[in-house]
Write an enzyme that holds these catalytic residues in place. Structure first.
Site, mmCIF file in Angstrom:
data_model
loop_
_atom_site.group_PDB
_atom_site.id
_atom_site.type_symbol
_atom_site.label_atom_id
_atom_site.label_comp_id
_atom_site.label_asym_id
_atom_site.label_seq_id
_atom_site.Cartn_x
_atom_site.Cartn_y
_atom_site.Cartn_z
ATOM 1 N N HIS A 306 54.122 42.832 40.465
ATOM 2 C CA HIS A 306 53.079 43.414 39.615
ATOM 3 C C HIS A 306 53.410 43.073 38.167
ATOM 4 O O HIS A 306 54.569 43.065 37.764
ATOM 5 C CB HIS A 306 53.043 44.942 39.777
ATOM 6 C CG HIS A 306 51.768 45.540 39.286
ATOM 7 N ND1 HIS A 306 51.533 45.790 37.962
ATOM 8 C CD2 HIS A 306 50.642 45.884 39.943
ATOM 9 C CE1 HIS A 306 50.328 46.301 37.817
ATOM 10 N NE2 HIS A 306 49.757 46.362 38.993
ATOM 11 N N ASP A 363 48.436 47.021 47.067
ATOM 12 C CA ASP A 363 47.767 46.276 48.147
ATOM 13 C C ASP A 363 48.614 46.168 49.402
ATOM 14 O O ASP A 363 48.113 45.772 50.459
ATOM 15 C CB ASP A 363 47.406 44.869 47.649
ATOM 16 C CG ASP A 363 46.345 44.943 46.565
ATOM 17 O OD1 ASP A 363 46.569 44.421 45.461
ATOM 18 O OD2 ASP A 363 45.307 45.590 46.818
HETATM 19 C C1 SDX Z 1 46.694 44.211 41.840
HETATM 20 O O1 SDX Z 1 47.091 44.399 36.889
HETATM 21 C C2 SDX Z 1 46.899 45.364 37.728
HETATM 22 O O2 SDX Z 1 47.080 46.503 37.391
HETATM 23 C C3 SDX Z 1 46.458 44.938 39.135
HETATM 24 C C4 SDX Z 1 46.360 46.045 40.153
HETATM 25 C C5 SDX Z 1 45.242 47.011 39.807
HETATM 26 O O3 SDX Z 1 45.298 48.159 40.261
HETATM 27 O O4 SDX Z 1 44.259 46.550 39.170
HETATM 28 O O5 SDX Z 1 47.585 46.767 40.240
HETATM 29 C C6 SDX Z 1 46.003 45.498 41.539
HETATM 30 O O6 SDX Z 1 46.144 43.176 41.572
HETATM 31 C C7 SDX Z 1 48.078 44.267 42.401
HETATM 32 C C8 SDX Z 1 48.726 42.836 42.564
HETATM 33 C C9 SDX Z 1 48.195 42.227 43.869
HETATM 34 N N1 SDX Z 1 48.589 40.824 43.961
HETATM 35 C C10 SDX Z 1 49.540 40.416 44.883
HETATM 36 O O7 SDX Z 1 50.166 41.182 45.615
HETATM 37 C C11 SDX Z 1 49.732 38.903 44.944
HETATM 38 C C12 SDX Z 1 51.238 38.589 44.984
HETATM 39 N N2 SDX Z 1 51.785 38.942 43.678
HETATM 40 C C13 SDX Z 1 51.952 37.861 42.702
HETATM 41 O O8 SDX Z 1 50.872 36.953 42.729
HETATM 42 C C14 SDX Z 1 52.355 38.393 41.320
HETATM 43 O O9 SDX Z 1 53.368 39.288 41.520
HETATM 44 C C15 SDX Z 1 51.308 39.045 40.420
HETATM 45 C C16 SDX Z 1 50.127 38.166 40.211
HETATM 46 C C17 SDX Z 1 50.871 40.343 40.980
HETATM 47 C C18 SDX Z 1 51.999 39.292 39.057
HETATM 48 O O10 SDX Z 1 52.269 38.048 38.529
HETATM 49 P P1 SDX Z 1 52.989 37.879 37.074
HETATM 50 O O11 SDX Z 1 53.154 39.195 36.411
HETATM 51 O O12 SDX Z 1 52.274 36.798 36.335
HETATM 52 O O13 SDX Z 1 54.431 37.442 37.468
HETATM 53 P P2 SDX Z 1 54.848 35.948 37.787
HETATM 54 O O14 SDX Z 1 53.858 35.310 38.721
HETATM 55 O O15 SDX Z 1 55.153 35.281 36.504
HETATM 56 O O16 SDX Z 1 56.169 36.201 38.646
HETATM 57 C C19 SDX Z 1 57.438 36.376 38.019
HETATM 58 C C20 SDX Z 1 58.422 35.775 39.000
HETATM 59 C C21 SDX Z 1 58.113 34.309 39.344
HETATM 60 O O17 SDX Z 1 59.338 33.706 39.745
HETATM 61 P P3 SDX Z 1 60.154 32.826 38.595
HETATM 62 O O18 SDX Z 1 59.172 31.822 38.046
HETATM 63 O O19 SDX Z 1 60.607 33.860 37.571
HETATM 64 O O20 SDX Z 1 61.289 32.201 39.375
HETATM 65 O O21 SDX Z 1 58.360 36.487 40.251
HETATM 66 C C22 SDX Z 1 57.911 35.600 41.275
HETATM 67 C C23 SDX Z 1 57.250 34.428 40.578
HETATM 68 O O22 SDX Z 1 57.327 33.256 41.395
HETATM 69 N N3 SDX Z 1 56.956 36.353 42.082
HETATM 70 C C24 SDX Z 1 56.900 36.341 43.408
HETATM 71 C C25 SDX Z 1 55.883 37.234 43.752
HETATM 72 N N4 SDX Z 1 55.337 37.737 42.640
HETATM 73 C C26 SDX Z 1 55.993 37.198 41.606
HETATM 74 N N5 SDX Z 1 57.624 35.648 44.331
HETATM 75 C C27 SDX Z 1 57.311 35.889 45.622
HETATM 76 N N6 SDX Z 1 56.361 36.735 46.046
HETATM 77 C C28 SDX Z 1 55.610 37.422 45.135
HETATM 78 N N7 SDX Z 1 54.654 38.242 45.536
#
Ligand code: SDX
Length: 429
Positions: A306, A363
């Site tokens: 998140h 989720d």
């Molecule tokens: C919702 O914003 C809100 O409030 C949203 C929400 C709401 O109520 O409106 O809470 C609802 O959208 C919840 C999120 C649902 N999405 C998912 O579950 C999809 C999987 N999650 C990822 O796509 C990600 O965690 C996000 C999009 C939710 C957040 O992405 P960020 O903040 O841009 O973080 P990032 O992608 O830069 O990740 C940081 C690191 C990265 O690794 P490095 O580059 O540092 O090595 O964490 C890793 C990412 O690759 N990472 C994950 C991961 N999420 C982040 N690795 C594996 N699995 C994951 N799910």
């Protein structure tokens, strides 16, 4: 004298005001930066950028706190109803008994959709994604309720808000009935909001259908938990569109479209698809954790991570308990829940997830509950939209009431070609 931040740019030094929120969050106000220095700020994904001040929802991602108008989500989840929570978000305070009754009755009187709208559904392919139907039909509401620019405190805007809250369940249930070739079911206004939705989703003209109170209670909880979440992608989109003074139906349509993405509201559908794939493949949870950690793989653990929560998403905690309770009360043992718990346990022990503070988000468990309620997977994000609607409305209203509000128009840093010639077509390569 309020605190300032000193910025040194070459031999220039400027002081920028510091804004402090009611929960002591601090921001450097850069609204005068370009005028004073010619510089702008750049912040990919708005990781560090506040788009506005807001009094609606407070999140503390480090401590896993979520409050609507100051009231903790755990308290609302236990004591409130979705319409009461909607009133709280939109009007800024809990309603009195009379206010809640009046609000509930207003919503009840607007649950039907214009009969001409139902003909739109005939034109959609049967396998149309329900989020596409939701966006299309909500957008069409502005053709039935046409008015010039609506003043923020007008009765017209209040009526449009009520129309959206009242009609979205009817529109959503219609999309489901379309997908299974069953006739639309009209709303029954003697029913509660959640009861009515389940009735429109699952009853048929052919037989008596009694809504299970356990389902009604569970849906009420799910909608409350999804009702708002400050400046998430879809809510920021609603504020963006509201800032051009487009009508409320247009702004909410834009929010629906933004929510659809798998990084945002679309994740709940992806979580179930991921768990189903895990069960079908028979591969170990460890294999999926390793895939999620592999930089060469695009696979992410859906329902994890998140932008704001770097601790447990408090909604996930509540949903995990609700999941156990619902499945026990329904005497369902869903293997997907077992896989989800095993996945959560393994990920929370893994250094990759610990270092990145990746926890289950809202989720992760919601899909398992929706599945237990016989909501089709492709309608999970529709359920998220039903919950998030009052938050979107509240933010559109707050934006509209902001004195001196401006159209949202971010800047950029241009990286394209500098001055270029127009090459005649015969000389191009
Ligand atoms: C919702 O914003 C809100 O409030 C949203 C929400 C709401 O109520 O409106 O809470 C609802 O959208 C919840 C999120 C649902 N999405 C998912 O579950 C999809 C999987 N999650 C990822 O796509 C990600 O965690 C996000 C999009 C939710 C957040 O992405 P960020 O903040 O841009 O973080 P990032 O992608 O830069 O990740 C940081 C690191 C990265 O690794 P490095 O580059 O540092 O090595 O964490 C890793 C990412 O690759 N990472 C994950 C991961 N999420 C982040 N690795 C594996 N699995 C994951 N799910």
């Amino acid at each position: 004298m309020s605190e300032t931040a000193e910025l040194k740019l070459g031999d220039q030094k400027i002081d920028l005001p510091i804004i402090v929120g009611s929960e002591q969050e601090k921001a450097v106000d850069v609204s005068s930066l370009r005028a004073k220095t010619g510089f702008i700020t750049l912040d990919n994904g708005y990781m560090n950028t506040g788009a506005c001040t807001s009094a609606i929802t407070f999140i503390d991602g480090e401590r896993g706190i979520l409050r609507y108008r100051g009231i903790p989500i755990e308290v609302l989840a236990e004591k409130s109803t979705f319409l009461e929570t909607a009133y709280l978000l939109i009007e800024g305070k809990l309603p009195t008994q009379d206010q809640l009754e009046n609000f509930t009755n207003r919503v009840r009187r607007h649950t039907m959709i214009h009969e001409d709208i139902k003909r739109f559904y005939d034109g959609f392919p049967r396998d149309a994604h329900p989020m596409a139907i939701l966006a299309s039909v909500v957008s069409s509401l502005s053709t039935f309720y046409q008015h010039e620019e609506v003043r923020p405190d007008s009765e017209q805007l209040s009526l449009d808000m009520v129309r959206l809250l009242a009609k979205l369940p009817t529109i959503a249930a219609g999309a489901y009935k379309k997908s299974i070739g069953q006739p639309f079911v009209y709303p029954q206004n003697h029913m509660s909001y959640c009861e009515n939705f389940l009735h429109m989703m699952f009853s048929t003209p052919a037989e008596r259908y009694d809504v299970d109170p356990v389902m009604t209670e569970t849906l009420n909880l799910l909608l409350i938990l999804h009702a708002d979440h400050e400046q998430n992608c879809s809510t920021s989109t609603v504020r963006m569109v509201s800032s051009s003074k487009a009508n409320l139906f247009a702004a909410i349509t834009a929010g629906i479209c933004a929510l659809w993405g798998p990084r945002h509201g679309g994740a709940n559908e992806e979580v179930i698809d991921m768990l189903l794939e895990m069960r079908a493949s028979g591969d170990s949870v460890k294999k999926y954790i390793d895939r999620a950690k592999d930089k060469n793989s695009k696979f992410k653990l859906m329902g994890f991570g998140h932008r704001v929560y770097k601790n447990f998403d408090p909604r996930a905690k509540i949903l995990k308990a609700a999941c156990d309770k619902l499945l026990a009360r329904m005497k369902i043992s869903d293997p997907l829940l077992d896989i989800a718990k095993e996945l959560e346990e393994a990920a929370l022990k893994d250094s990759y997830f610990i270092e990145r503070k990746l926890y289950p988000n809202v989720d992760f468990y919601s899909g398992i509950i929706y599945k237990a309620m016989n909501i089709p997977t492709r309608a999970f994000t529709v359920m998220f939209a039903l919950g998030r609607l009052p938050g979107w409305i509240a933010h559109a209203k707050e934006y509209g009431e902001e004195v001196g509000n401006k159209i949202n128009r971010p800047r950029q840093v241009y990286t394209g070609p500098t001055l270029a010639e127009y090459i005649p077509i015969n000389n191009r390569v």
